[in-house]
Write a protein that holds these residues in place. Structure first.
Motif, PDB file in Angstrom:
ATOM      1  N   ARG A   2       0.857  -1.182   0.000  1.00  8.25           N
ATOM      2  CA  ARG A   2       0.000   0.000   0.000  1.00  8.25           C
ATOM      3  C   ARG A   2       0.903   1.245   0.000  1.00  8.25           C
ATOM      4  O   ARG A   2       1.495   1.592   1.017  1.00  8.25           O
ATOM      5  CB  ARG A   2      -0.916  -0.007   1.218  1.00  8.25           C
ATOM      6  CG  ARG A   2      -1.873   1.153   1.285  1.00  8.25           C
ATOM      7  CD  ARG A   2      -2.817   1.019   2.456  1.00  8.25           C
ATOM      8  NE  ARG A   2      -2.122   0.920   3.742  1.00  8.25           N
ATOM      9  CZ  ARG A   2      -2.716   0.880   4.926  1.00  8.25           C
ATOM     10  NH1 ARG A   2      -4.041   0.867   4.983  1.00  8.25           N
ATOM     11  NH2 ARG A   2      -2.024   0.798   6.033  1.00  8.25           N
ATOM     12  N   LEU A  97      -1.926  -0.437  -4.760  1.00  8.58           N
ATOM     13  CA  LEU A  97      -2.527  -1.337  -3.786  1.00  8.58           C
ATOM     14  C   LEU A  97      -2.598  -2.746  -4.362  1.00  8.58           C
ATOM     15  O   LEU A  97      -3.262  -2.967  -5.371  1.00  8.58           O
ATOM     16  CB  LEU A  97      -3.935  -0.846  -3.416  1.00  8.58           C
ATOM     17  CG  LEU A  97      -4.673  -1.601  -2.318  1.00  8.58           C
ATOM     18  CD1 LEU A  97      -3.954  -1.454  -0.972  1.00  8.58           C
ATOM     19  CD2 LEU A  97      -6.113  -1.085  -2.192  1.00  8.58           C
ATOM     20  N   ASP A  98      -1.884  -3.662  -3.730  1.00  8.30           N
ATOM     21  CA  ASP A  98      -1.922  -5.072  -4.125  1.00  8.30           C
ATOM     22  C   ASP A  98      -1.646  -5.269  -5.619  1.00  8.30           C
ATOM     23  O   ASP A  98      -2.364  -5.999  -6.316  1.00  8.30           O
ATOM     24  CB  ASP A  98      -3.277  -5.690  -3.761  1.00  8.30           C
ATOM     25  CG  ASP A  98      -3.541  -5.648  -2.260  1.00  8.30           C
ATOM     26  OD1 ASP A  98      -2.562  -5.683  -1.496  1.00  8.30           O
ATOM     27  OD2 ASP A  98      -4.722  -5.570  -1.861  1.00  8.30           O
ATOM     28  N   GLY A  99      -0.630  -4.595  -6.127  1.00  4.49           N
ATOM     29  CA  GLY A  99      -0.228  -4.773  -7.508  1.00  4.49           C
ATOM     30  C   GLY A  99      -1.009  -3.969  -8.519  1.00  4.49           C
ATOM     31  O   GLY A  99      -0.748  -4.062  -9.723  1.00  4.49           O
ATOM     32  N   ASP A 100      -1.965  -3.175  -8.069  1.00  5.45           N
ATOM     33  CA  ASP A 100      -2.756  -2.345  -8.969  1.00  5.45           C
ATOM     34  C   ASP A 100      -2.487  -0.876  -8.647  1.00  5.45           C
ATOM     35  O   ASP A 100      -2.116  -0.538  -7.523  1.00  5.45           O
ATOM     36  CB  ASP A 100      -4.240  -2.656  -8.801  1.00  5.45           C
ATOM     37  CG  ASP A 100      -5.087  -2.072  -9.913  1.00  5.45           C
ATOM     38  OD1 ASP A 100      -4.515  -1.695 -10.953  1.00  5.45           O
ATOM     39  OD2 ASP A 100      -6.321  -1.989  -9.746  1.00  5.45           O
TER      40      ASP A 100
END
Length: 283
Positions: A2, A97-100
């Protein structure tokens, strides 16, 4: 993971992630208030839903400066205050956030807050952004060129393209949560060029003749709608007065949209580029 990066209107950036500026809490990135619109008839039980209007998004970040030396703490406080300055207006917030990754524009809702440290060796801080447009958007722009080709033939349907003698159709996919505006660049030559969204039946037509060196630029973004013609020297002319009165500054609907242009000119030099970004109600 994050990580939040804020870039102000002066191009200065600050990153909140791990040490030394650790994110302890981040709220407002998914939840959003909505104002429900409804109407009620006499003697009606309940009411009739009309629409839901999203309110501005407020993003609250609570963090910690993980430094013990007073001079280091002072230096990071100054950096936060300098970059996160409400007087600088809208800045860009990028959240990974989480690869996005998504981005949104916001203005500081007051200056950063630094609570009294007391016996705490680390300095905490709190920052709030107000995002007038509540939608997150992709960090990249999707662009596709629609090129004019003479003759009447078509490619297999799986390509999502179809050529005809005077127009070109192509499928544009909106994978976002809501409809999204488009940026259109129509390079001449063309006579009374028109862009249609065959999915909705809406179109934009400009009753002007474009030379080979002219470029028609259309933006359908809410609050920033524009129609301009740019010449070879880069000079732009407002073309709002030349649009067909029945034109509509259409948006790409969720899912597939079939767009078509017509140049009323048999030149193979005509080019149309459609650009857009998918938008989301939360991350």
């Amino acid at each position: 993971m994050r990580r939040l990066t804020y870039e102000n209107s002066r191009g200065e950036t600050i990153v909140f992630y791990l040490s030394p500026l650790v994110i302890e809490s981040l709220t407002g990135i998914g939840e959003i208030d909505a104002d429900l619109q409804s109407e009620k008839a006499p003697y009606q039980d309940g009411d009739t839903h009309i629409d839901a209007l999203l309110q501005p998004r407020f993003i609250d970040l609570e963090g910690t400066i993980t430094r013990r030396e007073p001079e280091e703490i002072k230096s990071f406080r100054k950096q936060i205050l300098r970059v996160c300055n409400p007087k600088l207006g809208l800045g860009k917030i990028t959240l990974e956030l989480d690869g996005d990754a998504k981005e949104i524009f916001g203005v500081l809702d007051g200056g950063p807050v630094f609570p009294e440290r007391g016996r705490n060796v680390w300095q905490q801080f709190m920052i709030t952004w107000k995002c007038p447009n509540p939608y997150w958007r992709e960090t990249f722009t999707k662009s596709s060129q629609m090129s004019f080709v003479m003759g009447g033939f078509s490619f297999p349907l799986r390509l999502g393209t179809k050529f005809s003698q005077r127009s070109f159709r192509r499928i544009f996919l909106n994978n976002g949560d809501v409809e999204t505006p488009v940026h259109i660049e129509f390079r001449g030559p063309a006579i009374n060029p028109i862009i249609k969204n065959n999915t909705t039946g809406e179109f934009i037509q400009v009753n002007r003749t474009l030379s080979e060196t002219d470029k028609l630029i259309i933006d359908t973004k809410f609050g920033q709608k524009s129609v301009e013609i740019e010449d070879a020297a880069g000079n732009r002319t407002d073309a709002f007065n030349w649009i067909n009165p029945q034109s509509w500054f259409f948006q790409l609907q969720i899912g597939e949209n079939q767009l078509e242009y017509n140049s009323n000119n048999d030149s193979t030099k005509t080019r149309v580029v459609i650009s857009y970004r998918n938008m989301y109600v939360g991350v």
